[in-house]
Design a protein around this motif. Sequence first.
Motif, PDB file in Angstrom:
ATOM      1  N   ASP A 169       0.849  -1.181   0.000  1.00 41.91           N
ATOM      2  CA  ASP A 169       0.000   0.000   0.000  1.00 41.91           C
ATOM      3  C   ASP A 169       0.889   1.237   0.000  1.00 41.91           C
ATOM      4  N   ASP A 170       0.386   2.312  -0.586  1.00 36.17           N
ATOM      5  CA  ASP A 170       1.175   3.550  -0.623  1.00 36.17           C
ATOM      6  C   ASP A 170       1.256   4.226   0.737  1.00 36.17           C
ATOM      7  N   ASP A 171       0.362   3.861   1.656  1.00 35.80           N
ATOM      8  CA  ASP A 171       0.352   4.459   3.002  1.00 35.80           C
ATOM      9  C   ASP A 171      -0.170   3.427   3.985  1.00 35.80           C
ATOM     10  N   VAL A 172       0.728   2.654   4.599  1.00 37.39           N
ATOM     11  CA  VAL A 172       0.289   1.580   5.500  1.00 37.39           C
ATOM     12  C   VAL A 172      -0.409   2.132   6.745  1.00 37.39           C
ATOM     13  N   ASN A 173      -0.105   3.376   7.113  1.00 34.98           N
ATOM     14  CA  ASN A 173      -0.734   3.942   8.306  1.00 34.98           C
ATOM     15  C   ASN A 173      -2.208   4.251   8.097  1.00 34.98           C
ATOM     16  N   SER A 174      -2.654   4.238   6.844  1.00 36.54           N
ATOM     17  CA  SER A 174      -4.074   4.485   6.560  1.00 36.54           C
ATOM     18  C   SER A 174      -4.896   3.205   6.602  1.00 36.54           C
ATOM     19  N   ILE A 175      -4.228   2.060   6.714  1.00 36.65           N
ATOM     20  CA  ILE A 175      -4.922   0.769   6.693  1.00 36.65           C
ATOM     21  C   ILE A 175      -5.502   0.451   8.065  1.00 36.65           C
ATOM     22  N   ASP A 176      -6.715  -0.040   8.084  1.00 39.64           N
ATOM     23  CA  ASP A 176      -7.307  -0.559   9.315  1.00 39.64           C
ATOM     24  C   ASP A 176      -6.702  -1.943   9.556  1.00 39.64           C
ATOM     25  N   ILE A 177      -5.773  -2.017  10.496  1.00 37.71           N
ATOM     26  CA  ILE A 177      -5.009  -3.240  10.726  1.00 37.71           C
ATOM     27  C   ILE A 177      -5.907  -4.420  11.091  1.00 37.71           C
ATOM     28  N   LYS A 178      -7.101  -4.142  11.595  1.00 34.21           N
ATOM     29  CA  LYS A 178      -7.986  -5.223  12.031  1.00 34.21           C
ATOM     30  C   LYS A 178      -8.497  -6.073  10.873  1.00 34.21           C
ATOM     31  N   ILE A 179      -8.345  -5.571   9.624  1.00 32.49           N
ATOM     32  CA  ILE A 179      -8.691  -6.416   8.472  1.00 32.49           C
ATOM     33  C   ILE A 179      -7.795  -7.642   8.442  1.00 32.49           C
ATOM     34  N   GLY A 180      -6.648  -7.557   9.144  1.00 34.43           N
ATOM     35  CA  GLY A 180      -5.740  -8.695   9.223  1.00 34.43           C
ATOM     36  C   GLY A 180      -6.392  -9.932   9.800  1.00 34.43           C
ATOM     37  N   LYS A 181      -7.337  -9.740  10.712  1.00 35.64           N
ATOM     38  CA  LYS A 181      -8.010 -10.884  11.319  1.00 35.64           C
ATOM     39  C   LYS A 181      -8.801 -11.671  10.288  1.00 35.64           C
ATOM     40  N   LYS A 182      -9.482 -10.965   9.384  1.00 36.35           N
ATOM     41  CA  LYS A 182     -10.275 -11.655   8.365  1.00 36.35           C
ATOM     42  C   LYS A 182      -9.380 -12.371   7.362  1.00 36.35           C
TER      43      LYS A 182
END
Length: 281
Positions: A169-182
């Motif tokens: 991603d061009d900006d990892v800080n904009s990602i909702d990390i909780k999508i990692g669970k899915k």
Amino acid sequence: MHFFKYSSIGNDFILINNIEEKIPENKFSDLAKRLCRRRFNIGADGILILEKSQKADFKMRIFNSDGSEAEMCGNGIRAIAKHVYDSRLTKSTEIRVETLADIKILKLFLKDNLVESIEVDMGTPKLLRNEIPMTGVNKKVIGEEFRVDDEIYKITCVSMGNPHCIIYDDDVNSIDIKIGKKIETHQLFPNKTNVEFVQVLNNNELLVKVWERGAGETLACGTGACATVVSSVLNNYVKKDQLITVHLPGGDLKIKWADDDHVYMTGPSEKAFEGDVDLKG
């Protein structure tokens, strides 16, 4: 029970010397779930079990905070290395540690006769779907489209003895990390997976946020940093046999996917404290 608390760039562990403690194997999972509860117990991302090995210098087992056992842990094995040398369980600055993945070779770099940093030969990455493992046609997964809810991600998948799914991603800080669970629990990954969100800073620096299988968001992941560099070579973001700095929330690791096809990871580990815990309470 006596324990040691270690941190490897923010990935924190409760280390148990089971050569002395002799805790039964069937207690490890429940012990991890109990001791790792932050604000209720010692608190950690996982527990490290140090044991004797029949085929290496030492044996490491790693249990995540949810009680699941991981095949390998790059940050954990550096904590094991620092502990066995600084505690004088070995005098050697090159040790072999048995894991569920395989035997890892570690070189210890000293300052004032204490371990300052550790280089780990993480072995060769596995790239085919059945090696990771993943469902589907047995081929490499490089930039493959993958849908979660209404979002489509391009994923690259690598096993460093444990499974990793890498997303750029061009900006990892904009990602909702909780999508990692899915993603971790998606049916595509029969053994679940670790997830790395990666921002390419330049041709020798990567910024990474981690969702660890069985632990959730963590400040660092050693195998994840290694898998990220392998993935970045496969996607032509960085070059093979080049030392890459991986910036994680807890600190930096130096990673090289060398021409011999082995991945080498170098970084520190620190003992925070030690103490005793009443297992009967």
